[in-house]
Scaffold this active site. Structure first.
Site, PDB file in Angstrom:
ATOM      1  N   HIS A  34       0.652  -1.098   0.124  1.00 19.44           N
ATOM      2  CA  HIS A  34      -0.319   0.440  -0.059  1.00 19.44           C
ATOM      3  C   HIS A  34       0.629   1.350   0.176  1.00 19.44           C
ATOM      4  O   HIS A  34       0.402   2.428  -0.273  1.00 19.44           O
ATOM      5  CB  HIS A  34      -0.731   0.244   1.294  1.00 19.44           C
ATOM      6  CG  HIS A  34      -1.732  -0.579   1.280  1.00 19.44           C
ATOM      7  ND1 HIS A  34      -2.670  -1.476   1.766  1.00 19.44           N
ATOM      8  CD2 HIS A  34      -2.670  -1.672  -0.324  1.00 19.44           C
ATOM      9  CE1 HIS A  34      -4.140  -2.109   1.490  1.00 19.44           C
ATOM     10  NE2 HIS A  34      -3.683  -1.750   0.893  1.00 19.44           N
TER      11      HIS A  34
ATOM     12  N   TYR B   3      -9.681   4.016   2.339  1.00 22.69           N
ATOM     13  CA  TYR B   3      -9.991   2.778   3.202  1.00 22.69           C
ATOM     14  C   TYR B   3     -11.922   2.689   3.225  1.00 22.69           C
ATOM     15  O   TYR B   3     -12.198   2.190   3.202  1.00 22.69           O
ATOM     16  CB  TYR B   3      -9.660   2.681   4.218  1.00 22.69           C
ATOM     17  CG  TYR B   3      -8.394   1.995   4.569  1.00 22.69           C
ATOM     18  CD1 TYR B   3      -8.240   0.476   4.303  1.00 22.69           C
ATOM     19  CD2 TYR B   3      -6.661   2.836   3.992  1.00 22.69           C
ATOM     20  CE1 TYR B   3      -6.451  -0.486   4.082  1.00 22.69           C
ATOM     21  CE2 TYR B   3      -5.577   1.910   4.299  1.00 22.69           C
ATOM     22  CZ  TYR B   3      -5.502   0.670   4.694  1.00 22.69           C
ATOM     23  OH  TYR B   3      -4.442   0.265   3.989  1.00 22.69           O
TER      24      TYR B   3
ATOM     25  N   GLU C  91       0.895   1.341   7.619  1.00 20.23           N
ATOM     26  CA  GLU C  91       0.934   2.307   6.319  1.00 20.23           C
ATOM     27  C   GLU C  91       1.899   3.876   7.255  1.00 20.23           C
ATOM     28  O   GLU C  91       2.511   4.422   6.520  1.00 20.23           O
ATOM     29  CB  GLU C  91       0.293   2.226   6.117  1.00 20.23           C
ATOM     30  CG  GLU C  91      -0.078   1.123   5.305  1.00 20.23           C
ATOM     31  CD  GLU C  91      -1.841   1.118   4.598  1.00 20.23           C
ATOM     32  OE1 GLU C  91      -2.460   1.512   4.377  1.00 20.23           O
ATOM     33  OE2 GLU C  91      -2.328   0.258   4.622  1.00 20.23           O
TER      34      GLU C  91
END
Length: 143
Positions: free
Chosen positions: A82, A92, A135
């Site tokens: 990602h 998301y 992330e």
């Protein structure tokens, strides 16, 4: 945060359906995602076999939702991927919307009823929070 026992049971009950129809669900999900949120298409330009990869990931998540330690390596791989493709937290909710609608379209509203949709929304957000946090760490390391 943890998932409710009811959510775990409901999501796990979908494992056989996902084994049979997972790729149809994820193929439909990408159709919805790119139609409703065209800005997301660029995130998948280099992705190969994305519907099958996502179907496998969703199925593995459903099967292991009560033992997420089994998915540690997969979660790390997904977070790394990602970051490489510039996925951000704002993406998301778009994917959640597309996935839940695809599940209804493919599996039917009798199966993916309001209770099941709520369980999947909770399960999705739980995993999304884990990925978004990891992330963020990876993006910070790059900076």
């Amino acid at each position: 945060m943890s998932l409710s026992p009811n959510t775990i049971d409901l999501v796990k009950s979908c494992v056989p359906l996902l084994q049979a129809e997972g790729e149809a669900v994820t193929t439909r999900m990408y159709e919805i995602l790119f139609s409703k949120y065209p800005e997301t298409q660029a995130l998948f330009e280099r992705a190969e076999n994305q519907p099958s990869k996502l179907a496998a990931a969703v199925g593995a998540y459903a099967a292991n939702i009560d033992k997420l330690d089994n998915l540690g390596g997969a979660v790390e791989k997904m977070a790394t991927s990602h970051v490489k493709t510039h996925v951000e937290a704002k993406h998301y909710p778009m994917v959640a919307d597309a996935l839940l609608n695809a599940m209804v379209d493919v599996l039917g509203s009798d199966v993916i009823n309001a209770e099941m949709q709520a369980a999947w929304a909770e399960a999705y957000q739980f995993l999304a929070d884990i990925l978004i946090a990891r992330e963020a760490e990876l993006y910070a390391e790059q900076a």
